[in-house]
Design a protein around this motif. Structure first.
Motif, mmCIF file in Angstrom:
data_model
loop_
_atom_site.group_PDB
_atom_site.id
_atom_site.type_symbol
_atom_site.label_atom_id
_atom_site.label_comp_id
_atom_site.label_asym_id
_atom_site.label_seq_id
_atom_site.Cartn_x
_atom_site.Cartn_y
_atom_site.Cartn_z
ATOM 1 N N ALA A 1 0.825 -1.211 0.000
ATOM 2 C CA ALA A 1 0.000 0.000 0.000
ATOM 3 C C ALA A 1 0.857 1.259 0.000
ATOM 4 O O ALA A 1 0.467 2.285 -0.545
ATOM 5 C CB ALA A 1 -0.925 -0.009 1.219
ATOM 6 N N ALA A 2 2.036 1.178 0.618
ATOM 7 C CA ALA A 2 2.903 2.357 0.724
ATOM 8 C C ALA A 2 3.930 2.434 -0.403
ATOM 9 O O ALA A 2 4.726 3.372 -0.443
ATOM 10 C CB ALA A 2 3.630 2.326 2.073
ATOM 11 N N ALA A 3 3.912 1.465 -1.323
ATOM 12 C CA ALA A 3 4.951 1.403 -2.361
ATOM 13 C C ALA A 3 4.933 2.653 -3.233
ATOM 14 O O ALA A 3 3.868 3.132 -3.619
ATOM 15 C CB ALA A 3 4.748 0.156 -3.221
ATOM 16 N N THR A 4 6.120 3.162 -3.508
ATOM 17 C CA THR A 4 6.219 4.363 -4.358
ATOM 18 C C THR A 4 6.686 4.014 -5.762
ATOM 19 O O THR A 4 6.853 4.885 -6.600
ATOM 20 C CB THR A 4 7.207 5.368 -3.733
ATOM 21 O OG1 THR A 4 8.456 4.696 -3.517
ATOM 22 C CG2 THR A 4 6.677 5.913 -2.417
ATOM 23 N N GLU A 5 6.951 2.737 -6.006
ATOM 24 C CA GLU A 5 7.290 2.300 -7.361
ATOM 25 C C GLU A 5 6.609 0.964 -7.611
ATOM 26 O O GLU A 5 6.281 0.238 -6.665
ATOM 27 C CB GLU A 5 8.806 2.216 -7.562
ATOM 28 C CG GLU A 5 9.539 1.417 -6.529
ATOM 29 C CD GLU A 5 11.057 1.501 -6.697
ATOM 30 O OE1 GLU A 5 11.541 1.902 -7.773
ATOM 31 O OE2 GLU A 5 11.761 1.144 -5.743
ATOM 32 N N PRO A 6 6.361 0.634 -8.891
ATOM 33 C CA PRO A 6 5.618 -0.597 -9.183
ATOM 34 C C PRO A 6 6.360 -1.855 -8.738
ATOM 35 O O PRO A 6 7.584 -1.892 -8.773
ATOM 36 C CB PRO A 6 5.471 -0.573 -10.715
ATOM 37 C CG PRO A 6 5.971 0.739 -11.177
ATOM 38 C CD PRO A 6 6.756 1.366 -10.080
ATOM 39 N N ILE A 7 5.582 -2.844 -8.343
ATOM 40 C CA ILE A 7 6.153 -4.142 -7.973
ATOM 41 C C ILE A 7 6.182 -5.006 -9.232
ATOM 42 O O ILE A 7 5.174 -5.117 -9.944
ATOM 43 C CB ILE A 7 5.305 -4.793 -6.869
ATOM 44 C CG1 ILE A 7 5.369 -3.921 -5.611
ATOM 45 C CG2 ILE A 7 5.780 -6.206 -6.572
ATOM 46 C CD1 ILE A 7 4.308 -4.206 -4.588
ATOM 47 N N SER A 8 7.336 -5.592 -9.517
ATOM 48 C CA SER A 8 7.514 -6.332 -10.768
ATOM 49 C C SER A 8 6.994 -7.765 -10.693
ATOM 50 O O SER A 8 6.742 -8.382 -11.725
ATOM 51 C CB SER A 8 8.997 -6.382 -11.133
ATOM 52 O OG SER A 8 9.577 -5.111 -11.030
ATOM 53 N N CYS A 9 6.860 -8.318 -9.483
ATOM 54 C CA CYS A 9 6.475 -9.726 -9.342
ATOM 55 C C CYS A 9 5.076 -9.963 -9.890
ATOM 56 O O CYS A 9 4.148 -9.219 -9.557
ATOM 57 C CB CYS A 9 6.523 -10.137 -7.871
ATOM 58 S SG CYS A 9 8.096 -9.783 -7.080
ATOM 59 N N THR A 10 4.938 -10.998 -10.712
ATOM 60 C CA THR A 10 3.628 -11.365 -11.243
ATOM 61 C C THR A 10 3.482 -12.880 -11.180
ATOM 62 O O THR A 10 4.483 -13.602 -11.149
ATOM 63 C CB THR A 10 3.464 -10.936 -12.720
ATOM 64 O OG1 THR A 10 4.568 -11.468 -13.455
ATOM 65 C CG2 THR A 10 3.417 -9.437 -12.870
ATOM 66 N N LYS A 11 2.244 -13.329 -11.187
ATOM 67 C CA LYS A 11 1.977 -14.770 -11.203
ATOM 68 C C LYS A 11 2.590 -15.341 -12.480
ATOM 69 O O LYS A 11 2.460 -14.751 -13.554
ATOM 70 C CB LYS A 11 0.459 -14.991 -11.186
ATOM 71 C CG LYS A 11 0.034 -16.407 -10.899
ATOM 72 C CD LYS A 11 -1.461 -16.440 -10.652
ATOM 73 C CE LYS A 11 -2.046 -17.841 -10.696
ATOM 74 N NZ LYS A 11 -1.464 -18.790 -9.796
ATOM 75 N N GLY A 12 3.297 -16.441 -12.349
ATOM 76 C CA GLY A 12 3.908 -17.061 -13.524
ATOM 77 C C GLY A 12 5.364 -16.682 -13.717
ATOM 78 O O GLY A 12 6.004 -17.168 -14.649
ATOM 79 N N CYS A 13 5.889 -15.803 -12.842
ATOM 80 C CA CYS A 13 7.323 -15.481 -12.889
ATOM 81 C C CYS A 13 7.984 -16.175 -11.709
ATOM 82 O O CYS A 13 7.818 -15.751 -10.577
ATOM 83 C CB CYS A 13 7.581 -13.983 -12.813
ATOM 84 S SG CYS A 13 9.343 -13.603 -12.667
ATOM 85 N N THR B 1 11.192 -4.629 -7.084
ATOM 86 C CA THR B 1 10.773 -3.422 -7.812
ATOM 87 C C THR B 1 11.678 -3.139 -9.025
ATOM 88 O O THR B 1 11.386 -2.250 -9.801
ATOM 89 C CB THR B 1 10.768 -2.192 -6.874
ATOM 90 O OG1 THR B 1 12.055 -2.069 -6.261
ATOM 91 C CG2 THR B 1 9.705 -2.325 -5.798
ATOM 92 N N THR B 2 12.775 -3.875 -9.162
ATOM 93 C CA THR B 2 13.590 -3.760 -10.375
ATOM 94 C C THR B 2 12.939 -4.613 -11.465
ATOM 95 O O THR B 2 12.073 -5.448 -11.161
ATOM 96 C CB THR B 2 15.028 -4.241 -10.085
ATOM 97 O OG1 THR B 2 14.987 -5.362 -9.201
ATOM 98 C CG2 THR B 2 15.841 -3.143 -9.433
#
Ligand code: SF4
Length: 229
Positions: free
Chosen positions: A47-59, A159-160
């Motif tokens: 909720a507090a993240a200031t940049e997108p989270i790269s983790c997705t289902k299937g990775c 986040t990278t």
């Protein structure tokens, strides 16, 4: 026994309700409670993240890393795996055996992990990743034990760019900052971390110690103090 804790996460109140074990227990029996706090830390960090989270289902790139788990998680996961219905149990047991076989060339280093300094630990992790050993629980590049996954897996949000996770080098991967329930839980136990692929053998070689029985309230208080520090 029903219990609850009121937390303030990033200034917002959060009530966590749980079933508190009664009597003296081992840390593994408190693990379901600790996981609820881990989930709450992850939710607050997202909720507090200031940049997108790269983790997705299937990775599942990070699921080829050397995953360090705690005694409490090893004990719980060993019971979980061995109580699975067939043929799933045998399939996962075979994957553990295959992962251990693939890591045979690193066995001495894995077994002497407790004596490694920080550069040694980093080198061990990078060399392990180069072997491409999939976690025995990885299925179709997703976690096959999502509800039971270790806290370190819950709290690893990158986040990278996701592609970087497939070729990690020191300092290239940035993770979402959060209070780590995994680290706080680690301090409830004296032993060193256990490579996830070794958990079944480790549990067989280390019968549960009666001396590890403790008051769950006292353990939870110590965990919360560490989490808040
Ligand atoms: S337990 Fe699940 S999330 Fe963790 S490394 Fe294994 S497959 Fe990935």
């Amino acid at each position: 026994m029903k219990a609850h804790v009121e937390l303030k996460l990033d200034g917002k109140p959060k009530r966590i309700e749980f079933d508190m074990p009664e009597g003296a227990v081992r840390p593994a029996e408190l693990l379901p409670v600790l996981r609820q706090f881990s989930n709450a830390m992850v939710e607050a960090a997202e909720a507090a993240a200031t940049e997108p989270i790269s983790c997705t289902k299937g990775c599942g790139a990070c699921c080829r890393q050397l995953v360090p788990i705690r005694e409490m998680e090893a004990r719980r996961l060993a019971v979980f795996v061995r109580s699975l219905p067939e043929p799933r149990r045998s399939m996962i047991l075979e994957r553990f055996a295959a992962a251990r076989a693939k890591s045979a060339g690193m066995r001495a280093r894995l077994d002497s992990r407790a004596g490694l300094d920080q550069p040694g630990r980093i080198a061990l992790k990078l060399d392990y990743f180069d072997l491409g050993i999939a976690c025995p629980f990885l299925e179709d590049e997703s976690c096959g034990i999502y509800e039971e996954r270790p806290m370190i897996c819950r709290e690893h949000l990158v986040t990278t760019p996701a592609a970087w996770c497939a070729t990690p080098r020191e300092g290239t991967i940035r993770t979402l900052p959060m209070r780590r329930a995994d680290s706080a839980a680690a301090k409830l136990e004296a032993g060193d971390w256990i490579p996830l692929i070794d958990l079944l053998d480790w549990v067989d070689e280390h019968p549960a110690d009666e001396g590890a029985l403790r008051d769950p309230r006292e353990m939870l208080q110590a965990f919360l103090r560490d989490l808040a520090s």
